[in-house]
Design a protein around this motif. Structure first.
Motif, PDB file in Angstrom:
ATOM      1  N   CYS A 147       0.846  -1.197   0.000  1.00 39.85           N
ATOM      2  CA  CYS A 147       0.000   0.000   0.000  1.00 39.85           C
ATOM      3  C   CYS A 147       0.883   1.249   0.000  1.00 39.85           C
ATOM      4  O   CYS A 147       2.044   1.207   0.429  1.00 39.85           O
ATOM      5  N   SER A 148       0.340   2.343  -0.480  1.00 45.73           N
ATOM      6  CA  SER A 148       1.131   3.561  -0.691  1.00 45.73           C
ATOM      7  C   SER A 148       1.758   4.084   0.603  1.00 45.73           C
ATOM      8  O   SER A 148       2.833   4.689   0.580  1.00 45.73           O
ATOM      9  N   THR A 149       1.097   3.848   1.737  1.00 44.51           N
ATOM     10  CA  THR A 149       1.626   4.369   3.003  1.00 44.51           C
ATOM     11  C   THR A 149       2.897   3.651   3.444  1.00 44.51           C
ATOM     12  O   THR A 149       3.640   4.160   4.269  1.00 44.51           O
ATOM     13  N   LYS A 150       3.154   2.448   2.897  1.00 43.96           N
ATOM     14  CA  LYS A 150       4.337   1.682   3.279  1.00 43.96           C
ATOM     15  C   LYS A 150       5.496   1.852   2.302  1.00 43.96           C
ATOM     16  O   LYS A 150       6.573   1.304   2.509  1.00 43.96           O
ATOM     17  N   VAL A 151       5.265   2.610   1.228  1.00 43.58           N
ATOM     18  CA  VAL A 151       6.320   2.835   0.238  1.00 43.58           C
ATOM     19  C   VAL A 151       7.313   3.853   0.787  1.00 43.58           C
ATOM     20  O   VAL A 151       6.941   4.939   1.229  1.00 43.58           O
ATOM     21  N   VAL A 152       8.598   3.484   0.786  1.00 44.20           N
ATOM     22  CA  VAL A 152       9.655   4.369   1.281  1.00 44.20           C
ATOM     23  C   VAL A 152      10.207   5.224   0.149  1.00 44.20           C
ATOM     24  O   VAL A 152      10.365   6.442   0.280  1.00 44.20           O
ATOM     25  N   ASN A 153      10.504   4.574  -0.971  1.00 45.38           N
ATOM     26  CA  ASN A 153      11.075   5.271  -2.128  1.00 45.38           C
ATOM     27  C   ASN A 153      10.328   4.916  -3.398  1.00 45.38           C
ATOM     28  O   ASN A 153       9.902   3.771  -3.578  1.00 45.38           O
ATOM     29  N   LYS A 154      10.181   5.893  -4.275  1.00 46.96           N
ATOM     30  CA  LYS A 154       9.462   5.661  -5.538  1.00 46.96           C
ATOM     31  C   LYS A 154      10.035   6.573  -6.610  1.00 46.96           C
ATOM     32  O   LYS A 154      10.216   7.775  -6.391  1.00 46.96           O
ATOM     33  N   ILE A 155      10.336   5.990  -7.760  1.00 45.95           N
ATOM     34  CA  ILE A 155      10.712   6.783  -8.926  1.00 45.95           C
ATOM     35  C   ILE A 155       9.943   6.264 -10.134  1.00 45.95           C
ATOM     36  O   ILE A 155       9.506   5.108 -10.162  1.00 45.95           O
ATOM     37  N   ILE A 156       9.746   7.147 -11.102  1.00 41.03           N
ATOM     38  CA  ILE A 156       9.114   6.760 -12.363  1.00 41.03           C
ATOM     39  C   ILE A 156      10.084   7.104 -13.481  1.00 41.03           C
ATOM     40  O   ILE A 156      10.539   8.258 -13.595  1.00 41.03           O
ATOM     41  N   LEU A 200      25.515   1.817 -12.878  1.00 47.15           N
ATOM     42  CA  LEU A 200      24.842   2.720 -13.793  1.00 47.15           C
ATOM     43  C   LEU A 200      24.013   3.690 -12.953  1.00 47.15           C
ATOM     44  O   LEU A 200      23.136   3.264 -12.193  1.00 47.15           O
ATOM     45  N   ASP A 201      24.315   4.985 -13.069  1.00 48.41           N
ATOM     46  CA  ASP A 201      23.654   5.994 -12.242  1.00 48.41           C
ATOM     47  C   ASP A 201      22.678   6.827 -13.067  1.00 48.41           C
ATOM     48  O   ASP A 201      22.938   7.142 -14.236  1.00 48.41           O
ATOM     49  N   TYR A 202      21.583   7.215 -12.406  1.00 52.30           N
ATOM     50  CA  TYR A 202      20.595   8.103 -13.002  1.00 52.30           C
ATOM     51  C   TYR A 202      20.448   9.334 -12.096  1.00 52.30           C
ATOM     52  O   TYR A 202      19.965   9.207 -10.965  1.00 52.30           O
ATOM     53  N   PRO A 203      20.833  10.513 -12.543  1.00 53.34           N
ATOM     54  CA  PRO A 203      20.608  11.709 -11.732  1.00 53.34           C
ATOM     55  C   PRO A 203      19.108  11.978 -11.594  1.00 53.34           C
ATOM     56  O   PRO A 203      18.321  11.576 -12.458  1.00 53.34           O
ATOM     57  N   ARG A 204      18.728  12.666 -10.532  1.00 53.92           N
ATOM     58  CA  ARG A 204      17.306  12.918 -10.315  1.00 53.92           C
ATOM     59  C   ARG A 204      16.732  13.872 -11.367  1.00 53.92           C
ATOM     60  O   ARG A 204      15.521  13.904 -11.600  1.00 53.92           O
ATOM     61  N   ASP A 205      17.619  14.661 -12.035  1.00 54.64           N
ATOM     62  CA  ASP A 205      17.140  15.573 -13.079  1.00 54.64           C
ATOM     63  C   ASP A 205      17.359  15.010 -14.487  1.00 54.64           C
ATOM     64  O   ASP A 205      17.310  15.737 -15.478  1.00 54.64           O
ATOM     65  N   SER A 206      17.588  13.703 -14.565  1.00 56.80           N
ATOM     66  CA  SER A 206      17.760  13.053 -15.872  1.00 56.80           C
ATOM     67  C   SER A 206      16.500  13.213 -16.718  1.00 56.80           C
ATOM     68  O   SER A 206      15.378  13.244 -16.206  1.00 56.80           O
ATOM     69  N   ASP A 207      16.688  13.327 -18.035  1.00 57.21           N
ATOM     70  CA  ASP A 207      15.545  13.424 -18.949  1.00 57.21           C
ATOM     71  C   ASP A 207      14.665  12.185 -18.888  1.00 57.21           C
ATOM     72  O   ASP A 207      13.480  12.234 -19.235  1.00 57.21           O
ATOM     73  N   LEU A 208      15.249  11.067 -18.453  1.00 52.17           N
ATOM     74  CA  LEU A 208      14.492   9.821 -18.374  1.00 52.17           C
ATOM     75  C   LEU A 208      13.657   9.732 -17.097  1.00 52.17           C
ATOM     76  O   LEU A 208      12.752   8.902 -17.007  1.00 52.17           O
ATOM     77  N   MET A 209      13.962  10.592 -16.126  1.00 57.61           N
ATOM     78  CA  MET A 209      13.301  10.537 -14.824  1.00 57.61           C
ATOM     79  C   MET A 209      12.029  11.388 -14.860  1.00 57.61           C
ATOM     80  O   MET A 209      12.086  12.595 -15.049  1.00 57.61           O
ATOM     81  N   GLU A 210      10.878  10.732 -14.673  1.00 57.42           N
ATOM     82  CA  GLU A 210       9.609  11.461 -14.702  1.00 57.42           C
ATOM     83  C   GLU A 210       9.128  11.851 -13.311  1.00 57.42           C
ATOM     84  O   GLU A 210       8.380  12.821 -13.157  1.00 57.42           O
ATOM     85  N   ALA A 211       9.526  11.109 -12.286  1.00 55.06           N
ATOM     86  CA  ALA A 211       9.173  11.444 -10.900  1.00 55.06           C
ATOM     87  C   ALA A 211      10.239  10.857  -9.992  1.00 55.06           C
ATOM     88  O   ALA A 211      10.784   9.779 -10.264  1.00 55.06           O
ATOM     89  N   SER A 241       7.320   2.322 -12.965  1.00 54.33           N
ATOM     90  CA  SER A 241       7.382   2.834 -11.602  1.00 54.33           C
ATOM     91  C   SER A 241       8.148   1.830 -10.750  1.00 54.33           C
ATOM     92  O   SER A 241       7.833   0.637 -10.743  1.00 54.33           O
ATOM     93  N   ILE A 242       9.157   2.309 -10.039  1.00 55.55           N
ATOM     94  CA  ILE A 242      10.007   1.458  -9.193  1.00 55.55           C
ATOM     95  C   ILE A 242       9.810   1.894  -7.753  1.00 55.55           C
ATOM     96  O   ILE A 242      10.083   3.044  -7.401  1.00 55.55           O
ATOM     97  N   ARG A 243       9.316   0.976  -6.917  1.00 54.55           N
ATOM     98  CA  ARG A 243       9.023   1.313  -5.524  1.00 54.55           C
ATOM     99  C   ARG A 243       9.667   0.288  -4.593  1.00 54.55           C
ATOM    100  O   ARG A 243       9.801  -0.883  -4.946  1.00 54.55           O
ATOM    101  N   THR A 244      10.023   0.738  -3.394  1.00 55.87           N
ATOM    102  CA  THR A 244      10.508  -0.175  -2.356  1.00 55.87           C
ATOM    103  C   THR A 244       9.832   0.187  -1.040  1.00 55.87           C
ATOM    104  O   THR A 244       9.471   1.352  -0.805  1.00 55.87           O
ATOM    105  N   ASP A 245       9.672  -0.832  -0.186  1.00 52.48           N
ATOM    106  CA  ASP A 245       9.151  -0.568   1.153  1.00 52.48           C
ATOM    107  C   ASP A 245      10.293  -0.682   2.163  1.00 52.48           C
ATOM    108  O   ASP A 245      11.461  -0.880   1.796  1.00 52.48           O
ATOM    109  N   ALA A 246       9.962  -0.574   3.446  1.00 48.78           N
ATOM    110  CA  ALA A 246      11.003  -0.549   4.487  1.00 48.78           C
ATOM    111  C   ALA A 246      11.788  -1.852   4.557  1.00 48.78           C
ATOM    112  O   ALA A 246      12.951  -1.867   4.979  1.00 48.78           O
ATOM    113  N   GLN A 247      11.186  -2.966   4.155  1.00 50.91           N
ATOM    114  CA  GLN A 247      11.870  -4.269   4.191  1.00 50.91           C
ATOM    115  C   GLN A 247      12.668  -4.550   2.920  1.00 50.91           C
ATOM    116  O   GLN A 247      13.296  -5.598   2.804  1.00 50.91           O
ATOM    117  N   GLY A 248      12.606  -3.646   1.953  1.00 54.51           N
ATOM    118  CA  GLY A 248      13.353  -3.839   0.722  1.00 54.51           C
ATOM    119  C   GLY A 248      12.604  -4.594  -0.354  1.00 54.51           C
ATOM    120  O   GLY A 248      13.180  -4.904  -1.403  1.00 54.51           O
TER     121      GLY A 248
END
Length: 281
Positions: A147-156, A200-211, A241-248
């Motif tokens: 559930c969304s409340t347990k998501v620690v990190n999320k990128i699109i 392989l690193d993706y900066p947060r302001d990469s053109d590929l990064m939507e969120a 969309s790539i998400r992780t919770d507190a347990q990984g």
């Protein structure tokens, strides 16, 4: 649509009935989660969810919203059954996987309920084929409780960025290490293969990064053998969309646009590799 106007035969009441102008819309999504033979299908008023699991470590879900179908009717609150995904795909592509330009395979599927087979009526070029596929009682599915409340990190990300990563990283590595952080390196993919370590690193302001919504630094490893099936969905998708919770635990949600511009989703859940200790990271 040959089947949408056809009512059930006299006296027959289907727990689930649906029709599609183009069966390829369904078969391409199902192929994206076809890494095990059997799948569990759940139909509700909102649409159809097809779930595949392996070794209690990975789960894939294909979501086909009711709006994708020309007709979609569920007579109960929910209808659930287990079916051979291999057989279902064979039936859906019985006229071949690539139709002639301007033609498509129309589909009507019907399910009377517990203990009955799933019936498929497929029509192309005036030829109708009827398939009956035995169903089984569904097994209990894993609940990753994402559930969304347990998501620690999320990128699109735009999917092309992840496709390039899987092409460049060393797939002789047993694990894929994912780092997500509010600070540098922000989003990093790492492998440890025969040729050594690769990052392989993706900066947060990469053109590929939507969120980019990262609350804390997390580094987790996942068996590449578990993630490889998800590349089928990645190949079809436009965003992920790539998400992780507190347990990984990892969620990969792929947005897929079909030939008619309609949006569907395929989601993979994966457990972190428990053999990796914090000291090794």
């Amino acid at each position: 649509m040959p089947f949408s106007a056809q009512p059930p035969a006299s006296g027959e009441r289907y727990a689930l009935s649906a029709s599609l102008d183009n069966a390829r819309h369904l078969s391409s999504l199902l192929r994206a989660v076809h890494f095990q033979d059997y799948a569990t299908c759940l139909a509700t008023a909102s649409g159809l969810r097809v779930t595949v699991e392996d070794a209690k470590c990975i789960q894939a879900n294909a979501f086909i919203q009711a709006e994708i179908f020309q007709e979609f009717s569920v007579q109960e609150e929910s209808v659930m059954f287990r079916i051979s995904l291999s057989v279902l795909l064979d039936c859906l592509t019985i006229f071949g996987t690539s139709s002639l330009p301007g033609t498509s395979t129309a589909l009507r599927l019907c399910y009377r309920g517990y203990g009955y087979p799933l019936m498929l009526f497929l029509e192309e070029g005036g030829v109708v084929t009827v398939c009956k596929i035995n169903t089984q009682e569904p097994e209990e599915l894993l609940d990753f409780d994402f559930c969304s409340t347990k998501v620690v990190n999320k990128i699109i990300l735009q999917s092309e960025g992840l496709r390039e990563a899987f092409a460049e990283l060393d797939m002789t590595s047993e694990v894929l290490q994912i780092t997500m952080s509010p600070d540098k390196p922000y989003f990093r993919l790492s492998t440890f293969g025969n040729a050594g370590s690769a990052h392989l690193d993706y900066p947060r302001d990469s053109d590929l990064m939507e969120a980019f919504h990262c609350n804390q630094t997390q580094t987790n490893r996942y068996k590449i053998s578990l993630l490889k099936p998800s590349t089928k969905a990645l190949a079809l998708s436009c965003k992920v969309s790539i998400r992780t919770d507190a347990q990984g635990f990892l969620s990969l949600q792929y947005m897929i646009r079909n030939e008619d511009g309609q949006i569907c989703f395929v989601e993979y859940y994966c457990c972190p590799d428990e053999n990796i200790t914090e000291a090794e990271l």
